[in-house]
Scaffold this active site. Structure first.
Site, mmCIF file in Angstrom:
data_model
loop_
_atom_site.group_PDB
_atom_site.id
_atom_site.type_symbol
_atom_site.label_atom_id
_atom_site.label_comp_id
_atom_site.label_asym_id
_atom_site.label_seq_id
_atom_site.Cartn_x
_atom_site.Cartn_y
_atom_site.Cartn_z
ATOM 1 N N LEU A 40 0.811 -1.224 0.000
ATOM 2 C CA LEU A 40 0.000 0.000 0.000
ATOM 3 C C LEU A 40 0.839 1.266 0.000
ATOM 4 O O LEU A 40 1.905 1.321 0.613
ATOM 5 C CB LEU A 40 -1.007 0.014 1.155
ATOM 6 N N CYS B 279 9.295 4.164 4.065
ATOM 7 C CA CYS B 279 9.490 2.870 3.387
ATOM 8 C C CYS B 279 10.698 2.822 2.458
ATOM 9 O O CYS B 279 11.666 2.118 2.722
ATOM 10 C CB CYS B 279 8.229 2.506 2.615
ATOM 11 N N ARG C 150 8.014 11.345 8.119
ATOM 12 C CA ARG C 150 9.190 10.487 8.328
ATOM 13 C C ARG C 150 10.142 10.600 7.136
ATOM 14 O O ARG C 150 9.738 10.462 5.998
ATOM 15 C CB ARG C 150 8.755 9.021 8.491
#
Ligand code: UGA
Length: 444
Positions: A157, A271, A341
């Site tokens: 996702l 990620c 992040r």
């Protein structure tokens, strides 16, 4: 089906709500009490389109519950592991301690189920080899009568599209051990995902290692595509070419494709950066570090983008950033999320501030997170107010509202009309015509 979801971050919370929307009976668990209290009260702890509605309807139906009590997983037929695997503080490798803690916490509650093996489904992004280690652990410590069977089912996702990507992914991957229970575990997960499978979404069955690698290979490929086009932007900068046209032209070749070819400040988030580093670290442990040395270059090209913006702005002020008023448009790591992040925009903002610049930063939804992490930055919600008196403006996250900003109106707010377009999304001619000095990445 009674399902448990371990971990309530972007992945787990969205997954839990999505599973409840399919009619399953879901209990979602996290150790963060504040997060669980918010979710249980129907307040999303992060911005994610479509998630608030799904959360609300799940809670109202009684099929979605949030708790910090691990004993609530008791009786679940499927346990989804959705915890984070961040980069270790002291190295490139992934920190899998949250995965291990989740497994340790559920093992005492895994009990025999009348309908078949209890299935533990790993969704977190992990170093290859983790799944086999967990299956061995379950074989050793879980109640043998439960036949606890692991299935690795990586998640693909994208933040900002979390609900769509969970309910209608491009593909579903099942990593299975070579055992009779594994087949039954696959059938159980087929029941969970029945709607997506009926809709014809491809499902690939692999071994554990392949399923773990599929995820990091996909993210590495995406990161490589971005760094490739950013390397081309460096070439465009020294040769006077235009990387946006170059990307358009090569992207028309079906074998290359136009997506993830937007040159600019590069990739960030929770990620891509940590996944390529963890992949390199794991390859090294397995004695195959040479296979991934190119990812070092991918990472280096990406870091250079951030350095470049700081240098360009510094040079603009003759190397003296002290006291200079700079406005940064965008703080999130990409549009459509409040996640900061490893945000390229936020890193540039803090570095400029560290060099003495008076930085104002604006973002449609991420400023609360900025204020918590970087109180030294002046976070200003209103864009006009953020632009007031600026001597330089840098657009670093391409929110739609910045892309369609009126250069003439913006010109009236600033004290010096200089714009650095860190995402190559503004129309240079229009901005120049309105009196701005325009600069982008790899554009003449
Ligand atoms: C990424 C992957 O796209 C998902 O498939 C994956 O499931 C997820 O990581 C994960 O591992 O969980 P995400 O981190 O939400 O998803 O972000 P992306 O949409 O991939 O964007 C990553 C970064 O690349 C952003 O900073 C974005 O600004 C940048 N980017 C993207 C570019 O600089 N240029 C592009 O052309 C595209």
């Amino acid at each position: 089906m009674k399902i448990s979801v371990l971990g309530c971050g972007y992945l787990g919370a969205v997954h839990a709500a999505a599973m409840a929307s399919l009619g399953h009976d879901v209990v979602a668990i996290d150790i963060d009490e504040e997060r669980i209290a918010k979710l249980a009260a129907g307040e999303p702890p992060f911005f994610e389109p479509d998630f608030p509605e799904l959360l609300e309807s799940g809670l109202a139906s009684g099929r979605l519950k949030f708790t910090t009590d691990f004993s609530a997983v008791h009786g679940a037929r499927v346990h989804f592991i959705c915890v984070g695997t961040p980069q270790l503080d002291d190295g490139y490798a992934a920190d899998v301690s949250q995965v291990d803690a989740a497994i340790e916490a559920i093992i005492p509650h895994i009990t025999k189920h009348v309908d078949g093996p209890v299935v533990v489904v790993g969704k977190s992004t992990v170093p290859v080899g983790t799944a086999q280690r967990i299956q061995d652990w379950l074989d050793r410590d879980a109640d043998p009568a439960a036949n606890a069977t692991l299935l690795w089912n990586p998640e693909f996702l994208r933040e900002g599209f979390g609900v769509v990507d969970t309910l209608t992914p491009d593909r579903i991957v099942y990593g299975l051990a070579d055992s009779p229970q594994a087949e039954a575990a696959g059938e159980t997960l087929d029941e969970v995902y029945a709607e997506a499978l009926r809709a014809g979404i491809p499902r690939l069955i692999t071994d554990f290692a392949t399923s773990e690698l599929v995820k990091v290979a996909a993210n590495s490929f995406l990161a490589t595509k971005i760094s490739f086009i950013n390397a081309m932007a460096e070439l465009c900068d020294v040769s006077g070419a235009d990387v946006t046209k170059l990307a358009e032209a090569i992207g028309l070749d079906e074998r290359i494709g136009p997506k993830f070819l937007r040159a600019g400040l590069g990739f960030g988030g929770g990620c891509l950066p940590k996944d390529i580093r963890a992949f390199m670290a794991r390859a090294g442990e397995l004695g195959a570090d040479q296979a991934l040395t190119f990812l070092r270059e991918v990472d280096a090209i990406n870091s250079r983008r951030r350095d470049a913006v700081v240098q360009i702005l510094s040079r603009k002020f003759g190397g003296q950033l002290s006291g200079r008023r700079i406005t940064i448009l965008g703080a999130a790591f990409k549009p459509g999320t409040d996640d900061v992040r490893d945000s390229p925009a936020l890193e540039v903002a803090t570095r400029l501030s560290g060099l003495g610049a008076r930085v104002k930063i604006t973002d449609p939804i991420a400023l609360d997170n900025v204020r918590i992490l970087h109180p030294e930055l002046q976070a200003v919600q209103d864009v006009d107010e953020a632009l007031q008196g600026a001597e330089a403006v840098a657009l670093l996250t391409e929110w739609p509202e910045y892309k369609k900003m009126d250069p003439a109106h913006a010109r009236e707010q600033v004290s010096n009309p200089y714009v650095f377009d860190g995402r190559n999304v503004l129309a240079p001619q229009q901005w120049r015509a309105a009196g701005w000095t325009y600069r982008g990445f790899g554009r003449p």
